[in-house]
Design an enzyme around this catalytic site. Structure first.
Site, PDB file in Angstrom:
ATOM      1  N   LYS A 197       0.819  -1.210   0.000  1.00 34.58           N
ATOM      2  CA  LYS A 197       0.000   0.000   0.000  1.00 34.58           C
ATOM      3  C   LYS A 197       0.857   1.265   0.000  1.00 34.58           C
ATOM      4  O   LYS A 197       2.050   1.233   0.248  1.00 34.58           O
ATOM      5  CB  LYS A 197      -0.954  -0.005   1.207  1.00 34.58           C
ATOM      6  CG  LYS A 197      -2.072  -1.030   1.067  1.00 34.58           C
ATOM      7  CD  LYS A 197      -3.110  -0.900   2.164  1.00 34.58           C
ATOM      8  CE  LYS A 197      -4.277  -1.838   1.916  1.00 34.58           C
ATOM      9  NZ  LYS A 197      -5.295  -1.775   2.990  1.00 34.58           N
ATOM     10  N   ARG A 232      -2.665  -9.876   5.791  1.00 28.31           N
ATOM     11  CA  ARG A 232      -3.052 -10.118   4.397  1.00 28.31           C
ATOM     12  C   ARG A 232      -1.899  -9.638   3.509  1.00 28.31           C
ATOM     13  O   ARG A 232      -1.582  -8.450   3.505  1.00 28.31           O
ATOM     14  CB  ARG A 232      -4.346  -9.364   4.102  1.00 28.31           C
ATOM     15  CG  ARG A 232      -4.953  -9.582   2.728  1.00 28.31           C
ATOM     16  CD  ARG A 232      -6.305  -8.875   2.631  1.00 28.31           C
ATOM     17  NE  ARG A 232      -6.896  -9.024   1.317  1.00 28.31           N
ATOM     18  CZ  ARG A 232      -6.691  -8.192   0.304  1.00 28.31           C
ATOM     19  NH1 ARG A 232      -5.893  -7.138   0.467  1.00 28.31           N
ATOM     20  NH2 ARG A 232      -7.265  -8.397  -0.862  1.00 28.31           N
TER      21      ARG A 232
END
Length: 253
Positions: A197, A232
Site C-alpha cells: 500500500k 493479508r
C-alpha cells in the site's frame, strides 16, 4: 492470508492473475509457500476505483472458488460487499467473507448470519473528523457488534480490519501500524492488510508497488509481534520465511 487478485486493474498486480488458469497457478504457489487462507478479490479497491457491477465481480471470482475447492481444503475468503456474490461463492465452497464495507451494504449481514460463516469487517468509511481516528474506529466497531448481535451473527465469527489506507491521513495510517493495540475492540481478532500500500511507499520511498514487499513484510511482522492475528499479504513465501525466523529466534530467548 494470501492475496489473489483476479482483477485487470488492481493497483499492485493488475491483470497478472485475471485469467482463471493463471489465478489457479498462483494459488498453488501460495499453497506451496504455506499460506493459511486464500483471499480472492474480484474488484479493485485502489484509490479512485470505479465500482464494477456485482454480475461482473461474480463472473471473476466464482470460477476461481470452484476450481480452488477442487484442489485444497484450506479456508477460502472472498473479498466482496455484494450479498448476491457472497451467497453464490459460499454455495461454491468459500468459507470466509471479507467485507471492506463492514456490512454497510443492505442484505450482507443477513447472508453472513444465514450461512453462519466467519466475516471480516473493515472500516472503509470516510473519517469522522469530529473525533480522532482511534475514537472513530472504536465507535465503528461498537456499531458493528450491535448490528451483528441483532442479526444473530456469532461473536466467534467476527474479525475486524481497521482499514489501513482507506480515507485516512498519512499520520493516521502510520499510527494504525505502529499501535494496533489501540485499534482492537474488546477481544475480537484483528486483520491487517498493509501489503504494497501507499503507506509502505511513504515509509520506504518505493514508488513501484511490486517492489514494496520488503517493507510490507516488515510492517506485517511488526503488527504480528503486537498481537494482530491475521496479516493479508501478496508475498506469501517472504512473509512465511520472515515469520518462521522470528518465531524460532523468539523461542530461544
Amino acid at each position: 492470508m494470501g492475496i489473489l487478485n483476479v482483477t485487470p486493474d488492481s493497483f499492485s498486480d493488475g491483470g497478472d492473475f485475471s485469467r482463471t488458469d493463471k489465478a489457479i497457478i498462483h494459488a498453488k504457489e501460495m499453497i506451496e509457500a504455506g499460506v493459511d487462507i486464500i483471499d480472492i478479490g474480484g474488484q479493485s479497491t485502489r484509490p479512485g476505483y470505479t465500482e464494477i457491477p456485482q454480475e461482473e465481480e461474480l463472473n471473476r471470482v466464482l470460477p476461481i472458488v470452484k476450481e480452488l475447492r477442487k484442489i485444497t481444503d484450506l479456508p477460502i475468503s472472498v473479498d466482496t460487499y455484494f450479498p448476491e456474490v457472497a451467497e453464490a461463492v459460499i454455495e461454491a465452497g468459500a468459507t470466509i467473507i471479507n467485507d471492506i464495507k463492514g456490512l454497510d451494504q443492505p442484505g450482507m449481514g443477513e447472508v453472513v448470519a444465514h450461512y453462519d460463516i466467519p466475516v471480516i469487517l473493515m472500516h472503509s468509511r470516510y473519517r469522522n473528523e469530529a473525533v480522532d481516528v482511534v475514537t472513530d474506529l472504536q465507535n465503528f466497531f461498537e456499531e458493528k457488534i450491535k448490528l451483528c448481535q441483532q442479526l444473530g451473527i456469532k461473536p466467534e465469527n467476527i474479525s475486524f480490519d481497521p482499514g489501513v489506507g482507506f480515507h485516512k491521513s498519512v499520520a493516521e495510517n502510520e499510527l494504525m501500524i505502529a499501535s494496533p493495540e489501540k485499534f482492537r475492540f474488546e477481544d475480537y481478532p484483528l486483520l491487517y492488510g498493509v501489503s504494497r500500500k501507499r503507506t509502505i511507499a511513504q515509509l520506504t520511498g518505493e514508488t513501484n508497488p511490486k517492489e514494496r514487499d520488503f517493507g510490507s513484510i516488515a510492517a506485517s511482522l511488526y503488527v504480528l509481534n503486537k498481537g494482530v492475528e491475521i496479516v493479508r499479504v501478496h508475498n506469501v513465501k517472504g512473509m512465511r520465511d520472515a515469520l518462521s525466523v522470528w518465531q524460532k529466534l523468539k523461542g530461544l530467548q
